[in-house]
Design a protein around this motif. Sequence first.
Motif, short mmCIF file in Angstrom:
data_model
loop_
_atom_site.label_atom_id
_atom_site.label_comp_id
_atom_site.label_asym_id
_atom_site.label_seq_id
_atom_site.Cartn_x
_atom_site.Cartn_y
_atom_site.Cartn_z
N TYR A 81 -29.94 11.27 8.29
CA TYR A 81 -29.76 9.84 7.98
C TYR A 81 -28.55 9.24 8.70
CZ TYR A 81 -26.07 11.30 4.70
OH TYR A 81 -24.93 11.83 4.16
N LYS A 99 -28.83 20.97 9.00
CA LYS A 99 -29.53 20.85 7.71
C LYS A 99 -30.99 20.45 7.93
CE LYS A 99 -25.40 19.78 4.97
NZ LYS A 99 -24.72 18.84 4.05
N ASN A 126 -20.99 21.35 2.65
CA ASN A 126 -21.77 22.47 2.10
C ASN A 126 -23.18 22.49 2.68
OD1 ASN A 126 -22.11 20.00 0.49
ND2 ASN A 126 -23.48 21.21 -0.78
#
Length: 345
Positions: free
Chosen positions: A208, A192, A334
């Motif tokens: 994170y 991502k 997702n």
Amino acid sequence: MEQQMENRQVIFKGFIKRAPRETDMELKVGSIGGGLKAPAGPGAFLVKNLYLSCDPYMRGRMRGSRTSYIPPFVPGQPIEGFGVSKVIDSDDPDFKPGDLVSGMTGWEEYSLIRKSNQLRKIEQHDVPLSYHLGLLGMPGFTAYVGFHEICSPKQGDTVLVSAASGAVGQLVGQLAKLHGCYVVGSAGSSQKVDLLKNKLGFDEAFDYKEEPDLDAALKRYFPQGIDIYFDNVGGDMLDAALLNMRVDGRIAVCGMVSQHSQTNPQGIHNLFNLIPKRIKMQGFLQSDFLHLFPHFFNQVMEYYKQGKITYMEDTVRGLEHAPAAFVGLFLGRNVGKQVIHVASP
Ligand SMILES: NC(=O)c1ccc[n+]([C@@H]2O[C@H](COP(=O)([O-])OP(=O)(O)OC[C@H]3O[C@@H](n4cnc5c(N)ncnc54)[C@H](OP(=O)(O)O)[C@@H]3O)[C@@H](O)[C@H]2O)c1
């Protein structure tokens, strides 16, 4: 004899107080009767569902609380959510058989739906139909009103977006870039992070889950502090952002996906920063801004057609995979807007 058709449905089994599991939903073969006719009169339609949307707010409808802005799901009935559908039968002059619509529908092959203020006829045939659930639908609109109406952005502002690769976050970051802001996204995997930086044009992004100290991470990416925090997650990221906001900063509280599955939501410790830094922190609901929808739609369509905006979707094929796709939202599975392809027009 009245015509009956098989209608596969995803049934909501019962209220929960923990993270959703696939077993909280059940695939059943029901039937749809009524001669495949909508009830007489305007405002009610029989539709064939083409695409269904998985959205985090749907978790709230599994809670059984009647104090929310939206009523709970009904145990034993199909899950409800946004969808793109084709009208099969209708008495309403504005929605004719064959028309494509987006709005609230059921997690099933065929649904009887009613007119609402979020039911829209799809007139554009040069964008993917599923975009009406993401970029051009409720999540895109949330990004648009959240950023422009709540964040009061100025050119040069520093912007942090959490759940940045998701349905809402990816558009917030791109709108902020178009506004001349410096944009950093947080997301939960290296894939991502790579997409945020190399496909969506964020200035920086970080995972994170790999940061033992979120405060230190934000100080690294925002040495001068954060002007705007677009909060999709709440919890630890919100606490760390509060420590790093600049004077006159704005926090748009869009969602708290990290808290959806907690029986006792986590407390926030750093709210004191609101005072000396004169921070404005505001929650909002996209549905309060529907008068701005046409403006949003035209603006984002234009950006998209000019190639200024791109949009990532995560599409699963088959109604039977809908429960797993929904559960995946809360596990960060997702990559982009989660949609379910149920059928072709
Ligand atoms: N206020 C409104 O009107 C409105 C309207 C629509 C949506 N929302 C809110 O906007 C937020 C984003 O929605 P979306 O549709 O764009 O969802 P999304 O980002 O497409 O999907 C959810 C994402 O949340 C992240 N996540 C899941 N569990 C988490 C946790 N424990 N801690 C931190 N991150 C977690 C995951 O991404 P990572 O891999 O990055 O962790 C996951 O991919 C949600 O909070 C939603 O409720 C608000």
